[in-house]
Structure formats: C-alpha cells, structure tokens
Motif scaffolding. Structure first.
Motif, PDB file in Angstrom:
ATOM      1  N   UNK A  33     -78.654 -35.957  64.742  1.00  0.00           N
ATOM      2  CA  UNK A  33     -79.115 -35.693  66.107  1.00  0.00           C
ATOM      3  C   UNK A  33     -78.851 -36.869  67.039  1.00  0.00           C
ATOM      4  N   UNK A  34     -78.249 -36.573  68.191  1.00  0.00           N
ATOM      5  CA  UNK A  34     -77.931 -37.591  69.179  1.00  0.00           C
ATOM      6  C   UNK A  34     -76.657 -38.358  68.906  1.00  0.00           C
ATOM      7  N   UNK A  35     -76.095 -38.201  67.707  1.00  0.00           N
ATOM      8  CA  UNK A  35     -74.858 -38.912  67.338  1.00  0.00           C
ATOM      9  C   UNK A  35     -73.750 -37.900  67.066  1.00  0.00           C
ATOM     10  N   UNK A  36     -73.972 -37.028  66.084  1.00  0.00           N
ATOM     11  CA  UNK A  36     -73.021 -35.948  65.805  1.00  0.00           C
ATOM     12  C   UNK A  36     -73.379 -34.727  66.646  1.00  0.00           C
ATOM     13  N   UNK A  37     -74.628 -34.311  66.581  1.00  0.00           N
ATOM     14  CA  UNK A  37     -75.103 -33.174  67.368  1.00  0.00           C
ATOM     15  C   UNK A  37     -75.678 -33.689  68.676  1.00  0.00           C
ATOM     16  N   UNK A  38     -75.037 -33.320  69.782  1.00  0.00           N
ATOM     17  CA  UNK A  38     -75.407 -33.833  71.109  1.00  0.00           C
ATOM     18  C   UNK A  38     -75.516 -32.682  72.100  1.00  0.00           C
ATOM     19  N   UNK A  39     -75.579 -33.003  73.371  1.00  0.00           N
ATOM     20  CA  UNK A  39     -75.618 -31.990  74.414  1.00  0.00           C
ATOM     21  C   UNK A  39     -74.278 -31.361  74.715  1.00  0.00           C
ATOM     22  N   UNK A  40     -73.203 -31.790  74.019  1.00  0.00           N
ATOM     23  CA  UNK A  40     -71.902 -31.147  74.119  1.00  0.00           C
ATOM     24  C   UNK A  40     -71.813 -30.057  73.050  1.00  0.00           C
ATOM     25  N   UNK A  41     -70.627 -29.471  72.877  1.00  0.00           N
ATOM     26  CA  UNK A  41     -70.419 -28.472  71.830  1.00  0.00           C
ATOM     27  C   UNK A  41     -69.897 -29.167  70.573  1.00  0.00           C
ATOM     28  N   UNK A  42     -70.580 -28.954  69.444  1.00  0.00           N
ATOM     29  CA  UNK A  42     -70.087 -29.454  68.156  1.00  0.00           C
ATOM     30  C   UNK A  42     -70.075 -28.319  67.153  1.00  0.00           C
ATOM     31  N   UNK A  43     -68.953 -28.142  66.486  1.00  0.00           N
ATOM     32  CA  UNK A  43     -68.807 -27.081  65.495  1.00  0.00           C
ATOM     33  C   UNK A  43     -67.897 -27.557  64.371  1.00  0.00           C
ATOM     34  N   UNK A  44     -67.798 -26.721  63.326  1.00  0.00           N
ATOM     35  CA  UNK A  44     -66.742 -26.828  62.308  1.00  0.00           C
ATOM     36  C   UNK A  44     -66.790 -28.145  61.542  1.00  0.00           C
ATOM     37  N   UNK A  45     -67.881 -28.354  60.809  1.00  0.00           N
ATOM     38  CA  UNK A  45     -68.004 -29.563  59.993  1.00  0.00           C
ATOM     39  C   UNK A  45     -67.098 -29.485  58.774  1.00  0.00           C
ATOM     40  N   UNK A  46     -66.374 -30.562  58.502  1.00  0.00           N
ATOM     41  CA  UNK A  46     -65.490 -30.646  57.329  1.00  0.00           C
ATOM     42  C   UNK A  46     -65.763 -31.979  56.649  1.00  0.00           C
ATOM     43  N   UNK A  47     -66.304 -31.935  55.427  1.00  0.00           N
ATOM     44  CA  UNK A  47     -66.714 -33.142  54.722  1.00  0.00           C
ATOM     45  C   UNK A  47     -65.673 -33.584  53.717  1.00  0.00           C
ATOM     46  N   UNK A  48     -65.394 -34.899  53.710  1.00  0.00           N
ATOM     47  CA  UNK A  48     -64.544 -35.493  52.684  1.00  0.00           C
ATOM     48  C   UNK A  48     -65.245 -35.374  51.332  1.00  0.00           C
ATOM     49  N   UNK A  49     -64.498 -35.511  50.217  1.00  0.00           N
ATOM     50  CA  UNK A  49     -65.104 -35.307  48.898  1.00  0.00           C
ATOM     51  C   UNK A  49     -66.340 -36.152  48.620  1.00  0.00           C
ATOM     52  N   UNK A  50     -66.424 -37.369  49.164  1.00  0.00           N
ATOM     53  CA  UNK A  50     -67.600 -38.197  48.885  1.00  0.00           C
ATOM     54  C   UNK A  50     -68.807 -37.821  49.724  1.00  0.00           C
ATOM     55  N   UNK A  51     -68.631 -36.905  50.684  1.00  0.00           N
ATOM     56  CA  UNK A  51     -69.734 -36.454  51.517  1.00  0.00           C
ATOM     57  C   UNK A  51     -70.163 -37.437  52.590  1.00  0.00           C
ATOM     58  N   UNK A  52     -69.476 -38.555  52.707  1.00  0.00           N
ATOM     59  CA  UNK A  52     -69.883 -39.597  53.652  1.00  0.00           C
ATOM     60  C   UNK A  52     -68.979 -39.705  54.877  1.00  0.00           C
ATOM     61  N   UNK A  53     -67.988 -38.842  54.974  1.00  0.00           N
ATOM     62  CA  UNK A  53     -67.158 -38.760  56.172  1.00  0.00           C
ATOM     63  C   UNK A  53     -67.081 -37.298  56.577  1.00  0.00           C
ATOM     64  N   UNK A  54     -67.368 -37.025  57.846  1.00  0.00           N
ATOM     65  CA  UNK A  54     -67.317 -35.660  58.340  1.00  0.00           C
ATOM     66  C   UNK A  54     -66.425 -35.602  59.568  1.00  0.00           C
ATOM     67  N   UNK A  55     -65.496 -34.669  59.557  1.00  0.00           N
ATOM     68  CA  UNK A  55     -64.669 -34.351  60.722  1.00  0.00           C
ATOM     69  C   UNK A  55     -65.260 -33.096  61.365  1.00  0.00           C
ATOM     70  N   UNK A  56     -65.214 -33.018  62.675  1.00  0.00           N
ATOM     71  CA  UNK A  56     -65.750 -31.851  63.355  1.00  0.00           C
ATOM     72  C   UNK A  56     -65.131 -31.739  64.741  1.00  0.00           C
ATOM     73  N   UNK A  57     -65.383 -30.606  65.360  1.00  0.00           N
ATOM     74  CA  UNK A  57     -64.877 -30.330  66.700  1.00  0.00           C
ATOM     75  C   UNK A  57     -65.926 -30.739  67.725  1.00  0.00           C
ATOM     76  N   UNK A  58     -65.495 -31.473  68.738  1.00  0.00           N
ATOM     77  CA  UNK A  58     -66.356 -31.759  69.893  1.00  0.00           C
ATOM     78  C   UNK A  58     -65.638 -31.252  71.132  1.00  0.00           C
ATOM     79  N   UNK A  59     -66.400 -30.576  72.010  1.00  0.00           N
ATOM     80  CA  UNK A  59     -65.787 -29.911  73.152  1.00  0.00           C
ATOM     81  C   UNK A  59     -66.729 -29.907  74.343  1.00  0.00           C
ATOM     82  N   UNK A  60     -66.153 -29.612  75.494  1.00  0.00           N
ATOM     83  CA  UNK A  60     -66.946 -29.324  76.677  1.00  0.00           C
ATOM     84  C   UNK A  60     -67.607 -27.961  76.504  1.00  0.00           C
ATOM     85  N   UNK A  61     -68.552 -27.640  77.370  1.00  0.00           N
ATOM     86  CA  UNK A  61     -69.287 -26.385  77.223  1.00  0.00           C
ATOM     87  C   UNK A  61     -68.405 -25.163  77.418  1.00  0.00           C
TER      88      UNK A  61
END
Length: 329
Positions: A33-61
C-alpha cells in the motif's frame, strides 16, 4: 476509449445487478500500500521465482499510458517501483513470467520493425493501441535481453491480452478473434518444435459470456479468468475452471471468500506459493454519512490514496478451493 475500457463495457453489459450488501474481501491483503498499490491504476502482478521481485502494470486512470514497472522486497519492505529496462517508450502492459523465471512475456504496441509505426487496432468504431506478444530473456549477467517478437498466428489482429505461460511453454491469452462471438474469449497457443501452433479457443461454454485475463496453472490442471458467467457480483469477477478426466474443461465456478467483491476484479495472477492469487480490484471502503469532517489535507490524502476507486493489486488465498478439487501443492 482504450481497449480495456471497451472490454469492461462489454462485461458491464452482461453483469447481474450487484447485491446491496457489501461483499468486499475483508481479509484480502493490499500489496505494498502506497508503494505498489497507489491512487493510479496497478494490475497484472508477475513474481520472479524467489517471490521478492514483482513486475506489474502502472497506468493513468484512462489507461492510455501503460508502463511496466518493478519493485523488490528487501527486509520485508517493497522498494519504490522503477521502470523496467525494456519498457517506458511504448504502450507496454500485462507482464507474465515463464514458470522458470527465464522469460518475461508482455504485450505491446511497439512496431515490429525498428522505425516502423506503432500498432493500432479498432473495435466498435473506436481506434486504440494494438497489442502483440513479446518477451525478454534473462541474460548471464541477470539483465534482460532485447525484446523478441513472438511470431505466429497468436498475434493476428493485434488484440492479444494477458499472456499466461504453462510449464511446457503453452501460452494462454485472451483475444477477440473470428470464433470469439461478440466478446472476448480465452485461447491457447501450443508450443511445438516448429514454434507456436495456431491458437485454439479454450471451450468454457456459452460464447455470450465475456472471458478475459487467463492465469493458467503451470501443470494446466486449472485456469482462472475474469468475466461474468451470470453470477458476477460486479462488472467482472474471478472464476476458476478445472480440467476434467479426458482433458475437457469443467464448468467455470465463481470464486467465493475474499476473491471477489461488488466492485471490479480482473487480471488474476498466481503467486509463487501454493494457493497464492493476486487480483486487480477497484474495491474501496464504503463511505457513511455524515462522515468525519475532512479538512483539505485529509481530503487530499484520502482521494489520492490507493483506496480511491483506482485499481490496486490484492493478495488472496485460494488453497482451500484447490484442495477441495483434488489439487495438491
């Protein structure tokens, strides 16, 4: 109007009236919260095998400016997201790791040849950024290589969304194709020694139902997706279908518990632990009147924070539902 907005409009057209009682998932966990999930649009979490790196989509509304970013977890905290090395210039979205973590797939409107025009497509009289499937491969130094276009019929029409990769290399995705009916359906392109075979529509029943955003179990024992099978609580919910003896898919089942709410859920993605599921949702707490009086700073914080109705990434646990259907870790 973006492709995603057209898709959501299609979902809304077939949605049931949501119940008045709130179905928000009280025990669902907001990711970063406030870092990955914000007041913008965030979707599509993709985790690396160790679970400690996540790629995701950030977009305007309005989802006209999609970019793939990543965050790393250190000492239990997620780092400020950085733009992925291969993103930031084009309309890039929906990252998905291969199960071994050596490839990261994504969709993009980038030109097929350097210096060419970006992809465009259309639907219902609207023009918007097209999408083809690409991937980057992990290099010996840990960095990502140059993006590679995935050749084959799966990219026909420039409307491919949300890739999900099985352990054997088969790629599941959603698209609007000649055999989709009026809405979007889920397809699989099977990996062969000669490349990817032509897409096959995954038979999940009546084509009058919109089906998007597949998340395939690496062993292809079940598939999750977003849509409305007639019992959605909102514009779109998350469903699961299990593979039956003989290879056919069972009837899609609406996931209960913390997964769905009366708001929008989509873009399901499996985490690296058994039963770990990440979904995008614009769920937000109810506002009760009279509310505690806001001043200007508190109003700004609340309306620009992650629970302002923008889409965020939530973690939920579906391990009980999997075990009840004979799926073991």
């Amino acid at each position: 109007m973006s492709a995603r907005h057209l898709i959501l409009a299609a979902c809304a057209a077939v949605a049931m009236i949501a119940p008045l009682a709130s179905r928000a998932a009280a025990a669902a966990e907001l990711l970063g919260p406030g870092v990955i999930s914000t007041g913008l649009q965030e979707t599509s979490a993709a985790f690396a095998p160790d679970g400690n790196t996540v790629y995701f989509l950030r977009s305007d509304l309005g989802e006209k400016d999609d970019t793939i970013v990543y965050s790393q977890r250190r000492d239990g905290r997620w780092s400020a997201p950085q733009v992925a090395a291969f993103s930031g210039r084009w309309h890039d979205s929906e990252p998905a790791f291969s199960p071994d973590g050596q490839r990261l797939y994504f969709v993009s409107n980038r030109p097929l040849q350097p210096g060419g025009a970006s992809l465009m497509t259309g639907m219902a009289g609207h023009r918007f950024a097209g999408t083809n499937l690409w991937y980057v491969e992990r290099q010996g130094d840990g960095r990502w290589g140059t993006p590679v276009h995935v050749d084959g019929a799966l990219n026909d029409g420039a409307q491919i969304y949300n890739p999900s990769i099985a352990a054997n290399g088969d790629i599941y995705f959603s698209a609007h194709r000649a055999d989709s009916g009026k809405l979007y359906q889920i397809y699989v392109a099977r990996r062969t020694a000669q490349g990817y075979a032509g897409p096959e529509r995954v038979d999940l029943g009546d084509l009058a139902h919109n089906r998007m955003d597949p998340a395939i179990d690496p062993q292809q024992r079940f598939v999750l997706f977003a849509g409305d099978e007639g019992d959605s609580l909102g514009r779109a919910d998350i469903y699961i279908a299990f593979r039956q003896a003989g290879g056919r898919w069972g009837r899609p089942e609406h996931l209960g518990g913390d997964v769905n709410s009366e708001d929008l859920e989509n873009a399901p993605a499996l985490g690296r632990r058994f039963g770990e599921l990440y979904v995008s949702s614009n769920r937000q707490p109810a506002v009760h009147f009279p509310k505690t009086r806001d001043d200007a700073p508190s109003l700004q914080r609340r309306l620009s924070g992650p629970l302002n109705g923008s889409r965020n990434i939530w973690r939920v646990d579906i391990s009980d539902a999997l075990r009840a259907n004979g799926i073991a870790p």
